[in-house]
Design a protein around this motif. Structure first.
Motif, PDB file in Angstrom:
ATOM      1  N   ASP A 182      77.456  78.766  33.646  1.00  0.00           N
ATOM      2  CA  ASP A 182      76.526  77.944  34.430  1.00  0.00           C
ATOM      3  C   ASP A 182      77.337  77.286  35.547  1.00  0.00           C
TER       4      ASP A 182
ATOM      5  N   GLN B 121      77.645  79.353  38.730  1.00  0.00           N
ATOM      6  CA  GLN B 121      78.140  80.489  39.509  1.00  0.00           C
ATOM      7  C   GLN B 121      78.151  80.181  41.003  1.00  0.00           C
TER       8      GLN B 121
ATOM      9  N   PHE C 135      73.874  81.842  28.661  1.00  0.00           N
ATOM     10  CA  PHE C 135      73.684  81.986  30.113  1.00  0.00           C
ATOM     11  C   PHE C 135      72.206  81.870  30.471  1.00  0.00           C
ATOM     12  N   SER C 136      71.354  82.615  29.778  1.00  0.00           N
ATOM     13  CA  SER C 136      69.930  82.621  30.110  1.00  0.00           C
ATOM     14  C   SER C 136      69.266  81.297  29.748  1.00  0.00           C
TER      15      SER C 136
ATOM     16  N   LEU D 255      70.659  78.238  29.680  1.00  0.00           N
ATOM     17  CA  LEU D 255      71.043  77.216  30.653  1.00  0.00           C
ATOM     18  C   LEU D 255      70.298  77.390  31.961  1.00  0.00           C
ATOM     19  N   ASN D 256      70.120  78.635  32.387  1.00  0.00           N
ATOM     20  CA  ASN D 256      69.429  78.882  33.649  1.00  0.00           C
ATOM     21  C   ASN D 256      67.921  78.749  33.515  1.00  0.00           C
TER      22      ASN D 256
ATOM     23  N   ALA E  12      67.015  74.942  33.222  1.00  0.00           N
ATOM     24  CA  ALA E  12      67.433  74.059  34.309  1.00  0.00           C
ATOM     25  C   ALA E  12      66.203  73.760  35.158  1.00  0.00           C
TER      26      ALA E  12
END
Length: 399
Positions: A123, A125, A167-168, A170-171, A174
């Protein structure tokens, strides 16, 4: 390449994590993008391509904003031989219970990296890529620091699934900053700053701005002229070069004007300009002038001007901005002063009113059509697209 970092160690769920600081120059040296999330390099490139196209604004922010600040980057780490070492805290150095001392000893420590680790952004990038680009352009940023959170990544199939899930998650969760939060809090968006100043200090609109989370205004509301989000839209229309239904406009470059604060004198001048436009509208348009005198409006009546609804305000200020650009401001005011801009008028009833449901239609295509026919009536020549011509033919309206 050896790096020694002061670190806090924590646990949440089944993730152990390590919180520390990394200088920008170490971010540039050690961190890649989401390379390790997928075995397939095509999928990795897709993620990196998405990142690359969105970092220019962040680079500009880092280089120009003295009060710059980032929240923590979350980094996956594997390989090498990272070493965690607890720091022993002497009980005599501070008054602590055994339980407190034990907690501090297992939480505070030193993380040592030998340089062979693989580190990638899970998280953050865009921020990581922007830091890399920014220090190339500005060496003064090399020693600035950002907080990072390390989590362990395993290169097994199960480990890759686990990291992809993080990854997914957190995104996905958000939450983007809402437009109402931008208006209330943003100190870089000049339009937001001016909107707040108008709400607080412009006497003609004092107490007449509704605070809500969207652009709608209840028909039951009788004492507000507009709401804060529509007011922000109006400020942006009047001050920037935001295209209006495909028509180019003059003004401040919208991307810069909503991202980088001007000095207070320039903001004050622009605010006074917007207030002068409102003042002129309130003086010249009878429906608004009457509202100011009575402090009341019945939004439920078909005979009430559309200028008290977001669609009508968007249409009027769009027309006004284009007319100002063409030195025809007075003609715009004259149109809205002399014409019945309400649903009682057969023209606007046909455009905006749904006879079957009794609701107002708010589609952008209808607002665009309304703006176009008013501009044509005022005398501004327009280049209509084929779709525009079809809409005009379908309504068959001549003002």
């Amino acid at each position: 390449m050896k790096l020694i970092l002061p670190t806090l160690r924590g646990k949440m769920g089944d993730w152990m994590y390590y919180v520390t600081l990394l200088p920008f120059k170490e971010i540039a040296k050690r961190i890649s993008l989401a390379d390790e999330i997928h075995k397939d390099k095509g999928l990795n490139k897709m993620i990196q391509r998405k990142v690359t196209n969105r970092t220019k604004e962040i680079v500009n922010y880092l280089r120009t904003q003295e009060q710059r600040f980032f929240n923590s980057l979350i980094l996956g780490i594997y390989g090498g031989s990272p070493q965690w070492q607890e720091i022993d805290i002497e009980k005599s150095s501070v008054d602590l219970t055994e339980e407190q001392l034990d907690y501090l000893n297992r939480t505070f420590g030193i993380l040592t990296l030998n340089g062979e680790e693989k580190i990638f952004a899970i998280d953050g990038q865009h921020r990581s890529k922007a830091i890399k680009d920014a220090i190339v352009e500005d060496k003064n940023l090399l020693d600035e620091e950002v907080a990072v959170i390390f989590v362990a990544h395993r290169t097994t199939p199960e480990g890759e699934i686990r990291t992809r899930r993080l990854f997914s998650t957190l995104n996905r969760y958000a939450k983007p900053v809402s437009i109402s939060e931008i208006i209330a809090l943003d100190e870089e968006d000049n339009c937001a700053i001016i909107t707040r100043n108008i709400v607080e200090y412009f006497q003609l609109l004092k107490g007449k701005i509704l605070f809500n989370q969207n652009r709608s205004i209840s028909q039951a509301n009788s004492d507000a002229f507009t709401n804060i989000i529509v007011l922000y839209d109006i400020v942006k229309i009047l001050l920037t070069n935001t295209p209006i239904f495909g028509i180019k406009t003059n003004g401040e470059e919208v991307k810069n004007y909503t991202k980088k604060r001007e000095n207070d004198k320039k903001i004050k001048n622009k605010q006074e300009y917007v207030e002068s436009i409102f003042t002129e509208a309130f003086e010249k348009i009878p429906a608004i002038k009457k509202f100011l005198e009575t402090n009341s409006i019945n939004r439920g009546k078909l005979s009430t001007s559309l200028l008290f609804k977001p669609i009508g305000q968007n249409v009027m200020f769009s027309v006004l901005k284009i007319c100002i650009d063409n030195n025809l401001k007075n003609k715009a005011f004259k149109f809205f002063a002399e014409n019945d801009f309400s649903l009682k008028n057969p023209t606007w009833r046909k455009v905006f009113y749904d006879e079957e449901t009794g609701n107002i239609r708010t589609e952008k295509s209808l607002q665009k059509f309304a703006v176009q026919i008013i501009l044509l009536k005022i005398g501004i020549k327009l280049k209509l697209t084929q779709k525009d011509k079809e809409v005009h033919a379908n309504f068959n309206i001549v003002l």
